[in-house]
Structures are given as C-alpha cells and as structure tokens.
Design a protein around this motif. Sequence first.
Motif, PDB file in Angstrom:
ATOM      1  N   ALA A 137      15.246  86.709   4.438  1.00 13.82           N
ATOM      2  CA  ALA A 137      15.265  85.275   4.735  1.00 13.82           C
ATOM      3  C   ALA A 137      13.891  84.651   4.508  1.00 13.82           C
ATOM      4  N   LYS A 138      12.858  85.356   4.928  1.00 12.84           N
ATOM      5  CA  LYS A 138      11.510  84.820   4.741  1.00 12.84           C
ATOM      6  C   LYS A 138      11.153  84.771   3.258  1.00 12.84           C
ATOM      7  N   ASP A 139      11.463  85.827   2.534  1.00 17.44           N
ATOM      8  CA  ASP A 139      11.116  85.890   1.114  1.00 17.44           C
ATOM      9  C   ASP A 139      11.796  84.790   0.306  1.00 17.44           C
ATOM     10  N   PHE A 140      13.028  84.448   0.681  1.00 20.59           N
ATOM     11  CA  PHE A 140      13.802  83.463  -0.083  1.00 20.59           C
ATOM     12  C   PHE A 140      13.849  82.094   0.597  1.00 20.59           C
ATOM     13  N   HIS A 141      13.001  81.899   1.610  1.00 16.55           N
ATOM     14  CA  HIS A 141      12.867  80.605   2.288  1.00 16.55           C
ATOM     15  C   HIS A 141      14.194  80.113   2.853  1.00 16.55           C
ATOM     16  N   LEU A 142      14.875  80.995   3.576  1.00 19.03           N
ATOM     17  CA  LEU A 142      16.127  80.661   4.248  1.00 19.03           C
ATOM     18  C   LEU A 142      15.899  80.532   5.748  1.00 19.03           C
ATOM     19  N   HIS A 143      16.637  79.635   6.389  1.00 16.34           N
ATOM     20  CA  HIS A 143      16.716  79.690   7.839  1.00 16.34           C
ATOM     21  C   HIS A 143      17.482  80.951   8.216  1.00 16.34           C
ATOM     22  N   TYR A 144      17.212  81.464   9.416  1.00 16.37           N
ATOM     23  CA  TYR A 144      17.759  82.771   9.809  1.00 16.37           C
ATOM     24  C   TYR A 144      18.171  82.745  11.272  1.00 16.37           C
ATOM     25  N   ALA A 145      19.303  83.373  11.582  1.00 15.15           N
ATOM     26  CA  ALA A 145      19.726  83.555  12.973  1.00 15.15           C
ATOM     27  C   ALA A 145      20.325  84.941  13.113  1.00 15.15           C
ATOM     28  N   ASN A 146      20.047  85.595  14.243  1.00 12.41           N
ATOM     29  CA  ASN A 146      20.641  86.919  14.481  1.00 12.41           C
ATOM     30  C   ASN A 146      21.227  87.010  15.882  1.00 12.41           C
ATOM     31  N   LEU A 147      21.816  88.170  16.157  1.00  8.74           N
ATOM     32  CA  LEU A 147      22.535  88.388  17.405  1.00  8.74           C
ATOM     33  C   LEU A 147      21.926  89.484  18.269  1.00  8.74           C
ATOM     34  N   THR A 148      21.047  90.284  17.704  1.00  6.37           N
ATOM     35  CA  THR A 148      20.708  91.558  18.326  1.00  6.37           C
ATOM     36  C   THR A 148      20.036  91.425  19.688  1.00  6.37           C
ATOM     37  N   GLU A 149      20.380  92.369  20.580  1.00  7.85           N
ATOM     38  CA  GLU A 149      19.701  92.481  21.867  1.00  7.85           C
ATOM     39  C   GLU A 149      18.542  93.466  21.793  1.00  7.85           C
ATOM     40  N   TYR A 150      18.302  94.079  20.620  1.00  5.10           N
ATOM     41  CA  TYR A 150      17.252  95.084  20.493  1.00  5.10           C
ATOM     42  C   TYR A 150      15.880  94.441  20.656  1.00  5.10           C
ATOM     43  N   VAL A 151      15.090  94.967  21.586  1.00  5.45           N
ATOM     44  CA  VAL A 151      13.807  94.349  21.928  1.00  5.45           C
ATOM     45  C   VAL A 151      12.750  94.624  20.867  1.00  5.45           C
ATOM     46  N   ALA A 152      12.612  95.877  20.440  1.00  6.55           N
ATOM     47  CA  ALA A 152      11.564  96.226  19.467  1.00  6.55           C
ATOM     48  C   ALA A 152      11.757  95.474  18.161  1.00  6.55           C
ATOM     49  N   GLU A 153      13.000  95.371  17.695  1.00  7.55           N
ATOM     50  CA  GLU A 153      13.275  94.661  16.442  1.00  7.55           C
ATOM     51  C   GLU A 153      12.996  93.165  16.586  1.00  7.55           C
ATOM     52  N   THR A 154      13.271  92.612  17.770  1.00  9.96           N
ATOM     53  CA  THR A 154      12.982  91.196  18.001  1.00  9.96           C
ATOM     54  C   THR A 154      11.478  90.942  17.960  1.00  9.96           C
ATOM     55  N   ILE A 155      10.701  91.834  18.543  1.00  8.48           N
ATOM     56  CA  ILE A 155       9.242  91.705  18.496  1.00  8.48           C
ATOM     57  C   ILE A 155       8.747  91.784  17.055  1.00  8.48           C
ATOM     58  N   GLU A 156       9.328  92.696  16.256  1.00  9.76           N
ATOM     59  CA  GLU A 156       8.932  92.843  14.855  1.00  9.76           C
ATOM     60  C   GLU A 156       9.229  91.578  14.056  1.00  9.76           C
ATOM     61  N   ILE A 157      10.386  90.983  14.280  1.00  7.31           N
ATOM     62  CA  ILE A 157      10.751  89.766  13.551  1.00  7.31           C
ATOM     63  C   ILE A 157       9.882  88.595  13.989  1.00  7.31           C
ATOM     64  N   THR A 158       9.560  88.539  15.271  1.00  3.20           N
ATOM     65  CA  THR A 158       8.690  87.470  15.770  1.00  3.20           C
ATOM     66  C   THR A 158       7.346  87.486  15.055  1.00  3.20           C
ATOM     67  N   ALA A 159       6.798  88.665  14.847  1.00  2.00           N
ATOM     68  CA  ALA A 159       5.524  88.777  14.120  1.00  2.00           C
ATOM     69  C   ALA A 159       5.703  88.423  12.651  1.00  2.00           C
ATOM     70  N   LEU A 160       6.789  88.883  12.053  1.00  2.00           N
ATOM     71  CA  LEU A 160       7.051  88.648  10.632  1.00  2.00           C
ATOM     72  C   LEU A 160       7.216  87.163  10.319  1.00  2.00           C
ATOM     73  N   ALA A 161       7.876  86.425  11.230  1.00  2.00           N
ATOM     74  CA  ALA A 161       8.289  85.052  10.930  1.00  2.00           C
ATOM     75  C   ALA A 161       7.378  83.980  11.515  1.00  2.00           C
ATOM     76  N   LYS A 162       6.280  84.362  12.157  1.00  3.10           N
ATOM     77  CA  LYS A 162       5.470  83.364  12.854  1.00  3.10           C
ATOM     78  C   LYS A 162       4.889  82.309  11.909  1.00  3.10           C
TER      79      LYS A 162
END
Length: 388
Positions: free
Chosen positions: A100-125
């Motif tokens: 989503a970031k590479d292709f300039h798309l808005h993104y939404a997910n469902l996951t309750e996984y904490v580590a993956e959410t932290i990783e995406i937060t850093a990636l998308a800031k």
Amino acid sequence: MKKHYNIIIAGAGGIAQAAGLLLMEWSEVPPTVFIGNRTLSKALKVARWIEDGTTKPCTVKAFHLPVEGLTEEMKEILGQGDMLLDCLPGSLAPKIAGLAKDFHLHYANLTEYVAETIEITALAKDAPTGFILQTGLAPGYINILANLLFQQFCSDFEVDNADKLEFKVGALTSHAIAPHYYGFTWSPVGVATEYLKDTLVLRDFKKTRLPSLSERAAIIIDGITYEEDLTSGGAADLPDALAKKVGILDYKTLRYPGHYAWVEEQRSGLGNTPEAITALQHKMEAVIPHIEDDKIVLYAAVEGRDNEGTLYRREIAKQIQPQRVGRHQLRAIQIATAAPLLQSAQLMLESLSSGVVLQSQIDPQPFLNGNFIVPVYGKVLAPQKSLE
C-alpha cells in the motif's frame, strides 16, 4: 461510498466475502472491487459469490496475489487502486501494508496482532496516504464504543478521569457442548494466538502487560451468564491513549462457562511461542467443530465518580445475529467485522488523511452512526442525564 473508487481486497475468506458484498449493497456509488488471493481459484469463487449475491450493478475482478513477488497484473491493479483492505492473516499485514505504501494506496486492516501493528505504525508514519489499523470488531468497533462511553462520562459529569473502562466481545455459537463449550466461528489460529500472547491493560492508571487468561470472572449480560478473561490484542491503542485517565482498563473475551478451564488444560506447559500457538491450535481443532450458526455478544462499561463523589456506571450491551444482505445470508462474525472495516475505509477515503490512524483517534459519534455501522449495530445515542 458517495463516489466511485477502486477497492482492492487482499484475501478471499469470509470477511473478504462480506466486505465485497457490503461494498456493493450499501455504497451510494458501488466501487470496482478487486479480490486477490494466493489461490486464484478461491479469488474467482469469491468474485462470483459477490456477483451472484448483489442486487446492484457491479464489477468484481479476481487476481492472483502470490506469496512472494509482484506480477505484472498486480502492478497494474495496485497502480489504479484507491484503497487496499487487508483481510489476510495478521502475520502478513506488514507485507500488505508495504505494498500500500509503495503504490500510494490508503490501507485498512483487521489484525489484533500487536507486534505487526507496531511494525506497520513505523512503516507508515511518513506515508502520503492513510493507514487505519485494527478496524474490525475487536479490536475495532468495541474500542471506539468504549472510547465514546469514556468521553461522554467525562463530559456529562465534568470530570477528566474514570475508575474503570471495560470492553468485552464474544464470537459465540448458539449452543455449546462439553468438554470445550465452544465452536469455531472464525480463525482457529487467531483464537489460539489471543489465548497465548500477553495483553496490554491499565492498572492504577499505568500501562502494563499481563498474561492472557489470568483474570477470569463471571458476567451476566441480558440475563445470560458468560465467563470473561483477558486475551491479547483487543485493547488496540486505548491503554496508551487513556493512561493517566482511567484507573483500570482492559479488553476481555466472552465465552460460555467451562470453556476457559478446558483451554487451561490444553495450553498447560506450552508457553507463548509461535510453536505453542500452532500446538494449541491443533489441540483445539482436533475436537472443536466449525459452526455456521453464530452470534456476537459485546459489552462496554465505564465506571467512576462525579465531582461530588457519587459512583456511577454506564453500560452498553449488544447482540449481533446473522443478517441477510442482498441475496446472501452473512454470519454474525462476517458482518460484525466487515462493517467497521468498511466504515474505516470510507473515513479514510473521504478525509484523505495521511500516516497512521489508530482507534483512539477516530471521532466516535459519527463513526458509530455511519452508514455501514448502523444497519449492523444500530445507532449509539448519547445517554440522557437524569434531572434531580
């Protein structure tokens, strides 16, 4: 959706099905939907299912979403998309968010996984588009509902803190038998994960980490007794957002009495490693059936004192049943998860936000009364203060 969008759905499971159908039936202007899955035949099947189920003119296209790499077809589809809805297992979320970031798309997910959410937060800031995370039922709808209760409590009683904020969800069957008192209505690996990984809570106004299944209690909702216990992921970012404002805050999963005692026997000695999650999943799948007839029970409550010291508690409980949409009957877990995902997607597309949006940052009142939410959950109205 009030204008035409190209919506890409990653995954071809039950939530992806429901999301595609709701987009067609409940958008003012039906979007073009692209369904991607590592097994193309499954994506094609879901595309046909949506086309057969909607009563509106629609365009649904299936494509191959390989485990590794990008196909030319994928590049073309990603290049023309407006929004990417991630309905894949949570372990894959950082990869899909990266696309989503590479292709300039808005993104939404469902996951309750904490580590993956932290990783995406850093990636998308620093992303030019918006990334709205943990948007399903729990985490998702229940967090926004709990946050609304807290905000209304503080406003109505002219205080800035509360003693307790509790929110609980159970994805349950209508009936349950011994010894497990359960039936799978959603991902077995998701259930195993939330039973083993630690959970984030507030205790004495401070964020802390507690083991899952470590604070069991009975609760009566609409006259039915359930058991509640801590599970991972459901609190989303509320422990961070409401630290120093709420004394005790936690998310608990609702189950029928007897289930958690059985789970404790199965997970004895497993720890909380990835291997343990797989082991618990296999133990549960060996004896717990998958059941189509389901319901969602949810409950949120805030408790605290007004500025004169009087103790008050406000509660909201809801039950979601299977619902017919278009020509298909959707299970309760499908519609209860897909509706907040789509409300979040619409919010992102209409606001054109950039960077990461977490549950505590969503304005609760318009979201909870949105066009995708109300047909499933009903309206949430502000409580009326009693006149004395």
